[in-house]
Design an enzyme around this catalytic site. Sequence first.
Site, PDB file in Angstrom:
ATOM      1  CB  THR A  69     -25.481 -18.284  46.924  1.00 27.25           C
ATOM      2  OG1 THR A  69     -25.790 -18.032  48.306  1.00 27.25           O
ATOM      3  CG2 THR A  69     -26.733 -18.661  46.175  1.00 27.25           C
TER       4      THR A  69
ATOM      5  CG  ASP B 206     -24.562 -14.634  49.317  1.00 25.93           C
ATOM      6  OD1 ASP B 206     -23.646 -13.834  49.043  1.00 25.93           O
ATOM      7  OD2 ASP B 206     -24.429 -15.867  49.278  1.00 25.93           O
TER       8      ASP B 206
ATOM      9  CG  PHE C 257     -14.642 -16.086  46.794  1.00 26.74           C
ATOM     10  CD1 PHE C 257     -15.730 -16.425  47.585  1.00 26.74           C
ATOM     11  CD2 PHE C 257     -13.435 -15.793  47.414  1.00 26.74           C
ATOM     12  CE1 PHE C 257     -15.616 -16.457  48.969  1.00 26.74           C
ATOM     13  CE2 PHE C 257     -13.314 -15.827  48.796  1.00 26.74           C
ATOM     14  CZ  PHE C 257     -14.401 -16.165  49.582  1.00 26.74           C
ATOM     15  CG  ASN C 258     -19.064 -18.911  46.028  1.00 25.92           C
ATOM     16  OD1 ASN C 258     -18.672 -18.283  47.017  1.00 25.92           O
ATOM     17  ND2 ASN C 258     -20.193 -18.632  45.389  1.00 25.92           N
TER      18      ASN C 258
ATOM     19  CG  ASP D 175     -20.864 -16.415  50.792  1.00 22.37           C
ATOM     20  OD1 ASP D 175     -19.691 -16.215  50.403  1.00 22.37           O
ATOM     21  OD2 ASP D 175     -21.851 -16.310  50.031  1.00 22.37           O
TER      22      ASP D 175
ATOM     23  CG  HIS E  81     -21.878 -13.022  41.237  1.00 24.98           C
ATOM     24  ND1 HIS E  81     -21.154 -13.128  40.057  1.00 24.98           N
ATOM     25  CD2 HIS E  81     -21.241 -12.106  41.993  1.00 24.98           C
ATOM     26  CE1 HIS E  81     -20.120 -12.297  40.112  1.00 24.98           C
ATOM     27  NE2 HIS E  81     -20.134 -11.665  41.262  1.00 24.98           N
ATOM     28  CG  ASP E  82     -24.804 -15.363  45.380  1.00 19.20           C
ATOM     29  OD1 ASP E  82     -24.402 -14.880  46.447  1.00 19.20           O
ATOM     30  OD2 ASP E  82     -24.068 -16.023  44.606  1.00 19.20           O
TER      31      ASP E  82
ATOM     32  CG  ASN F 150     -19.492 -12.946  50.014  1.00 20.42           C
ATOM     33  OD1 ASN F 150     -18.613 -12.957  49.148  1.00 20.42           O
ATOM     34  ND2 ASN F 150     -20.752 -13.244  49.753  1.00 20.42           N
TER      35      ASN F 150
HETATM   36  O1  RIB Z   1     -17.657 -15.119  42.971  1.00 20.97           O
HETATM   37  C1  RIB Z   1     -18.920 -14.622  43.343  1.00 20.97           C
HETATM   38  C2  RIB Z   1     -19.494 -15.423  44.471  1.00 20.97           C
HETATM   39  O2  RIB Z   1     -18.635 -15.344  45.620  1.00 20.97           O
HETATM   40  C3  RIB Z   1     -20.857 -14.883  44.954  1.00 20.97           C
HETATM   41  O3  RIB Z   1     -21.623 -15.927  45.483  1.00 20.97           O
HETATM   42  C4  RIB Z   1     -20.462 -13.935  46.053  1.00 20.97           C
HETATM   43  O4  RIB Z   1     -21.529 -13.720  46.989  1.00 20.97           O
HETATM   44  C5  RIB Z   1     -19.325 -14.683  46.689  1.00 20.97           C
HETATM   45  O5  RIB Z   1     -19.884 -15.657  47.570  1.00 20.97           O
HETATM   46 CA    CA Z   2     -22.407 -15.719  47.805  1.00 18.63          CA
END
Ligand code: RIB
Ligand code: CA
Length: 314
Positions: A124, A15, A165-166, A10, A239-240, A39
């Site tokens: 991701t 990402d 979040f994901n 996303d 993160h990703d 996102n």
């Molecule tokens: O919480 C972080 C994740 O949520 C990452 O993958 C960021 O790109 C969002 O997608």
């Molecule tokens: Ca992401």
Amino acid sequence: MTTPIIIDCDPGHDDAVALLLAVSSPAVELLAVTTCFGNCSVEDATRNAIQILTLAGATDIPVAAGAAGPLNGATALGNYVHGVSGLDGPPMPDPGFEPQSGDAVSLLSRTLRASAEPVTLVVTGPMTNVGRLLRDTPELTERIREVIFMGGSTERGNHTPTAEFNTYADPEALDIVLASGVPVRMVGLNLTHQALATQDVVDRMAAMTHEIGKVCAGWMGFFGSSYHRVWDFDAPPVHDPCTIAALIDPGSITWCPAFLAVELDGTWTRGTTIVDLHQRYPDQAPNAQIAMTLDAERYWSLVLDALESLGRQS
Ligand code: RIB
Ligand code: CA
């Protein structure tokens, strides 16, 4: 050995770095990219993905748009972190090619069936596309080597006090993947908060003498300002790319087997990942590998070397 992968994402600033890392590395073969809401809207994520691949000179990698929302429930979007476009900050090249006419699940299915060996699915963003694929075509399970996803946490959340979040964005999809029997590795916030783009890292990106380095430094600038505003971080956790680093440089991350579940019904806890690292639930055997420690210096050397190499080529 080259690992065939598909990235479902996303984009999204982090990402974007994951896509660049995958394109640059001979250790993975990026067969396809599929996009999802998260996102930003799936339309923006798809445009962003194509612009990122155009920037990298990878205009031959098929991209297909996926879910605009979760399997169940309301659609959560992360524009409050990633900006109006989902990839705010430095200007991007115009998209160098069109997305596939079919959707993400069609491209996932077609690519899995065509591969001579099982494919690693790197997720991701929200798990919606892969959850739908496994719900509707469970026979493809045997064509998937593993699902390695950025999401969840062994500790706190970021979108809610307990949910990352994901996994918050589509917990039902993750639940389907966990029930499918496909091998799963979770790269949660407990790991990715060790992947901070400190000023030294951003300075090394900015010092690169090509567009990719400058763009990545600009992404970190915007991403970092969001992380400071929303969560008072001094440096953004990227993160990703940790999911890709796990495939390219396995020794950079340590893992722990655990029972992993995701809360679907909690009034305050929906989307929270439950990780039993100590077999407290006697009738729940470990069903996933959980990323626990990151060698941050090794990670950033990998990422920065990849950006330098890619920047010199494209
Ligand atoms: O919480 C972080 C994740 O949520 C990452 O993958 C960021 O790109 C969002 O997608
Ligand atoms: Ca992401």
